[in-house]
Design an enzyme around this catalytic site. Structure first.
Site, PDB file in Angstrom:
ATOM      1  N   ASP A   1      37.084  40.438  44.522  1.00  0.00           N
ATOM      2  CA  ASP A   1      36.683  38.986  43.911  1.00  0.00           C
ATOM      3  C   ASP A   1      37.932  38.543  43.209  1.00  0.00           C
ATOM      4  O   ASP A   1      38.764  39.306  42.586  1.00  0.00           O
ATOM      5  CB  ASP A   1      35.417  38.709  43.064  1.00  0.00           C
ATOM      6  CG  ASP A   1      35.622  39.730  41.915  1.00  0.00           C
ATOM      7  OD1 ASP A   1      35.789  41.137  42.064  1.00  0.00           O
ATOM      8  OD2 ASP A   1      35.298  39.451  40.731  1.00  0.00           O
TER       9      ASP A   1
ATOM     10  N   GLU B   1      33.589  41.691  39.882  1.00  0.00           N
ATOM     11  CA  GLU B   1      34.575  42.367  38.608  1.00  0.00           C
ATOM     12  C   GLU B   1      34.669  41.177  37.554  1.00  0.00           C
ATOM     13  O   GLU B   1      34.633  41.401  36.475  1.00  0.00           O
ATOM     14  CB  GLU B   1      35.580  43.188  38.850  1.00  0.00           C
ATOM     15  CG  GLU B   1      36.360  43.765  37.756  1.00  0.00           C
ATOM     16  CD  GLU B   1      37.138  43.228  36.957  1.00  0.00           C
ATOM     17  OE1 GLU B   1      37.607  43.994  35.835  1.00  0.00           O
ATOM     18  OE2 GLU B   1      37.667  41.931  37.136  1.00  0.00           O
TER      19      GLU B   1
HETATM   20 ZN   LIG Z   1      41.329  42.456  38.048  1.00  0.00          ZN
END
Ligand SMILES: [Zn+2]
Length: 418
Positions: free
Chosen positions: A89, A184
């Site tokens: 992501d 994340e």
């Molecule tokens: Zn990163």
């Protein structure tokens, strides 16, 4: 040394950044955006095509794979299993839709004006590391999106490493685990990581900036959620009856340290308290304060400052109530790495074998490695060529990505050879 296939690595990077994987809102579906599944499927397909083992794109969107060992353990102890992780992501702070990567071959030096927005300039004054990269290949955005080098540089480096190892079975190494995670950037990178399934002795996140850094420490982090309760009543009859939580909260914030212990006034190893979100009204206000310190015990001292201020403010505003709740976030990577000193020492050794000296660095933030390490899997963070993450001025350097891949090729051999 077998050279890394630079053009193929560049091709991968350009392919991956053009898939929009901007993280969405936390708390909804997992992963938070469909593009992460699109990229994950592509990565799984490519890994299968390379001939990796155990390739899986699981129900949460995580990608798992194994590069099987090319050697037998010397004794009867199994070879250590080394894992590499990056996240698919990208940050929601800048859009990742329609990324048009711009490749500058043989960078001539000087400021880089981005082609899609004349106001966006990557200035050497703000990016002194560019001075050392004259003649190299620099990849930028067109100024209208982020690049997604955070963390697709890491993804591309790990993919190229896997391909390189499959093509060069003469390189001696133990089992290598590949893991790509989702979300994340919104704090949910390892929600669905099963450490037993990963089965690794050590892990490295490829999510660091520039080249040659090994991040060995992160902040320890807690979140303080402060609930301020007042008494709401119509202002026309408020005399002697109303207790305005907005004023109470303002008084509390005013008592928190400002000239010290704030992000605006600290750097290096100094921690801080950071009130970053406030919402509410006369009856109730909720205030969120980040607590950060490299020394975990320092978090409790900072929480204590809030509690002390709260008690004083309650005296100043009789009938107000202030509740301080501290929620644990993550712990300094360094604490867990101390229990497995090989994790950093072997990464340094890998650099040394390439004639480079790694720089041990600290992050004024957290990584997925902080949580993995705390759960028992030591996970330092390595450089992978990123610069200016989360910004339209983001850029990466192909040669630094190649250097990162070279480090990994050495690193797997260090782990197999000791
Ligand atoms: Zn990163």
């Amino acid at each position: 040394m077998n050279t890394i296939n630079q053009q193929r690595l560049l091709g991968r990077f350009l392919r991956y950044v053009q898939i929009d994987t901007t993280a969405g809102e936390p708390g909804g579906t997992y992963p938070s955006s469909p593009g992460q599944l699109v990229l994950g499927k592509l990565l799984a397909d490519e890994l299968r095509e390379m001939g990796l083992a155990d390739v899986e794109h699981d129900q949460h969107g995580l990608v798992w794979a194994t590069v099987p060992a090319t050697m037998k353990p010397p004794g009867n102890q199994p070879l250590p299993v080394v894992a590499f992780n990056s996240h698919v992501d990208t940050s929601p702070e800048t859009t990742g839709k329609n990324v048009k990567p711009h490749v500058i071959r043989q960078y001539r030096g000087g400021d880089i004006r981005l082609t899609g927005d004349a106001t966006k300039v990557i200035r050497v004054a703000d990016n002194p590391e560019l001075e050392k990269l004259v003649g190299k290949t620099i990849i930028t955005t067109d100024g209208t999106t982020l690049l997604g080098s955070d963390d697709k540089s890491g993804v591309a480096v790990i993919m190229e490493l896997a391909h390189h190892l499959v093509e060069h079975p003469q390189i001696p190494h133990g089992p290598i685990r590949v893991l790509f995670t989702c979300d994340e950037e919104i704090g949910h990178g390892i929600d669905h990581v099963d450490l037993a399934k990963l089965g690794a002795t050590v892990c490295y996140t490829l999510d660091g900036s520039g080249a040659g850094d090994i991040d060995t420490e992160t902040f320890s982090a807690d979140l303080a959620v402060v609930t301020v309760r007042g008494i709401n009543i119509h202002p026309s009859i408020g005399k002697g009856r109303m207790v305005n939580a907005v004023r109470v909260a303002a008084a509390l914030i005013d008592r928190l340290p400002k000239g010290t212990l704030s992000p605006e006034t600290t750097d290096g190893r100094d921690g801080f308290l950071h009130p970053y979100q406030i919402e509410g009204g006369v009856a109730e206000v909720k205030l969120k304060i980040l607590l950060r310190d490299f020394v975990t015990a320092g978090l409790a001292e900072k929480a204590q400052l809030i509690t002390k201020a709260a008690r004083e403010v309650e005296v100043e505003f009789p009938r107000s109530q202030i509740e301080v709740q501290v929620i644990k976030q993550y712990r300094n990577l360094g604490e867990g790495l101390a229990r497995e000193p090989r994790a950093v020492a072997y990464a340094q050794e890998a650099h040394r074998r390439l004639g480079r000296e790694a720089k041990l660095t600290i992050i004024r933030g957290g990584t997925d490695g902080s949580q993995l390490t705390e759960k028992g899997l030591p996970t330092p963070n390595l450089s992978t060529g990123e610069h200016n993450p989360h910004s339209p001025l983001e850029w990466t350097c192909l040669e630094e990505m190649v250097q990162a891949a070279e480090v990994l090729v050495e690193l797997v051999q260090v782990w197999a050879g000791k």
